[in-house]
Design an enzyme around this catalytic site. Structure first.
Site, PDB file in Angstrom:
ATOM      1  CG  ASP A 137      -7.697  -2.570   1.685  1.00 18.38           C
ATOM      2  OD1 ASP A 137      -7.138  -2.194   2.566  1.00 18.38           O
ATOM      3  OD2 ASP A 137      -8.066  -1.455   0.865  1.00 18.38           O
ATOM      4  CG  ASP A 172      -3.261  -2.594   4.288  1.00 12.32           C
ATOM      5  OD1 ASP A 172      -2.409  -1.623   5.064  1.00 12.32           O
ATOM      6  OD2 ASP A 172      -4.577  -2.326   4.148  1.00 12.32           O
ATOM      7  CB  ILE A 186      -1.520  -0.115   9.608  1.00 11.49           C
ATOM      8  CG1 ILE A 186      -0.042  -0.212  10.374  1.00 11.49           C
ATOM      9  CG2 ILE A 186      -2.670   0.063  10.524  1.00 11.49           C
ATOM     10  CD1 ILE A 186       0.363   1.081  11.213  1.00 11.49           C
ATOM     11  CG  ASP A 187      -6.891  -3.409   6.353  1.00 12.67           C
ATOM     12  OD1 ASP A 187      -7.075  -2.347   5.457  1.00 12.67           O
ATOM     13  OD2 ASP A 187      -7.682  -3.979   6.670  1.00 12.67           O
ATOM     14  CB  THR A 231      -4.328   3.859   8.662  1.00 11.41           C
ATOM     15  OG1 THR A 231      -3.437   2.992   8.015  1.00 11.41           O
ATOM     16  CG2 THR A 231      -3.647   5.006   8.984  1.00 11.41           C
ATOM     17  CD  GLU A 275      -2.931   1.296   2.279  1.00 12.00           C
ATOM     18  OE1 GLU A 275      -3.568   2.399   2.365  1.00 12.00           O
ATOM     19  OE2 GLU A 275      -2.785   0.487   3.249  1.00 12.00           O
TER      20      GLU A 275
END
Length: 278
Positions: free
Chosen positions: A220, A90, A92-93, A95, A70
């Site tokens: 995601d 990802d 930190i899915d 954020t 990402e």
């Protein structure tokens, strides 16, 4: 013949645990917030740090593999899925959840070969729940097998989606109208936990019965897609057609019946693709 990708999955598990530790430590400190494409599209130093940690660790062990991350894409790297072994990351899915310390924050990694997802890992690191799935070998949470609810009656279902600001007023209107349409079926309710990967895992373990989203990205979806399939769930395009990882849209459900009904009820709006510019 030995499974050629098991070593990749084992290494992925270790680096995902390490990434989760970094995220939990960062939550104890002040969080520096930056904007990407809009005032509601947030990124933090921790997103960037975690992605670098994951990619550098994997590159060291598997130097010929490809990556779609990402934050790398946000910085200008291409988002093109090829037949090569590819890690879709990802860091930190969720954020925005991370920024607010809302407890659904995950690391999501999917691994594809020949454009097919071989395994997925989603680590909901505040909850300390490690969701894993290897193609043909089932889905697990912290080593315990999980499966979808199997619910086929949409009027008895709990639906997940995500709602956020849309710059295009018609798209915003359609997004809100879709929630009204689905609530009016009626269903038991709609929830928005704030992490797409966690949402997919919640359906995979039977805590919810479906999840739909337009405007989502491949990073995601990649980890969770493996998990939902191995848990016995259904994943389709928002139209009800075949799922396309790069299409930025999907329905996942506990049964084909619920997936089809949602596809009938949802009005689409354009969201572009991850593998084309613009």
């Amino acid at each position: 013949m030995a499974d050629p990708w098991q070593e990749c999955m084992d290494h992925c598990l270790e680096v995902t645990k390490e990434a989760g530790k970094v995220i939990r430590e960062a939550l104890k400190k002040d969080i520096a917030i930056m904007q990407k494409s809009s005032p509601v599209d947030l990124v933090t130093e921790t997103d960037q740090r975690v992605e670098k940690l994951i990619i550098s660790s994997i590159k060291e062990k598997f130097p010929t593999h490809s990556f779609i991350g990402e934050e790398s894409v946000a910085a200008g790297a291409p988002s093109v899925l090829t037949d090569a072994p590819t890690w879709i990351i990802d860091p930190i899915d969720g954020t925005t959840n991370f920024v607010h310390r809302f407890p659904f924050v995950s690391v999501s990694i999917g691994f594809t070969v020949n454009k097919e997802i071989e395994f997925g890992i989603v680590y909901s690191c505040i909850e300390d729940k490690m969701y894993t799935a290897r193609k043909g070998k089932g889905a697990f949470c912290n080593g315990v097998p999980i499966k979808v609810s199997g619910q086929e009656d949409i009027t008895k279902s709990l639906i997940l989606t995500e709602m956020n600001f849309k710059e295009n007023p018609e798209n915003f209107k359609t997004m809100m109208a879709n929630t009204k349409t689905i609530l009016s079926i009626p269903v038991h309710g709609i929830r928005s936990p704030g992490s797409a990967a966690v949402n997919m895992c919640l359906v995979a373990c039977g805590a919810a019965d479906a999840y739909y989203h337009m405007g989502i990205h491949c990073w995601d979806m990649a980890g969770g897609a493996a998990i939902i399939r191995e848990a016995g769930g259904v994943i389709t395009d928002i139209s009800g057609g075949p799922f396309d990882l790069m299409s930025r849209r999907m329905i996942i459900a506990s049964s084909q019946t619920i997936a089809k009904r949602l596809a009938q009820e949802i009005t689409e709006f354009p969201v572009g693709r991850d593998d084309t510019e613009g």
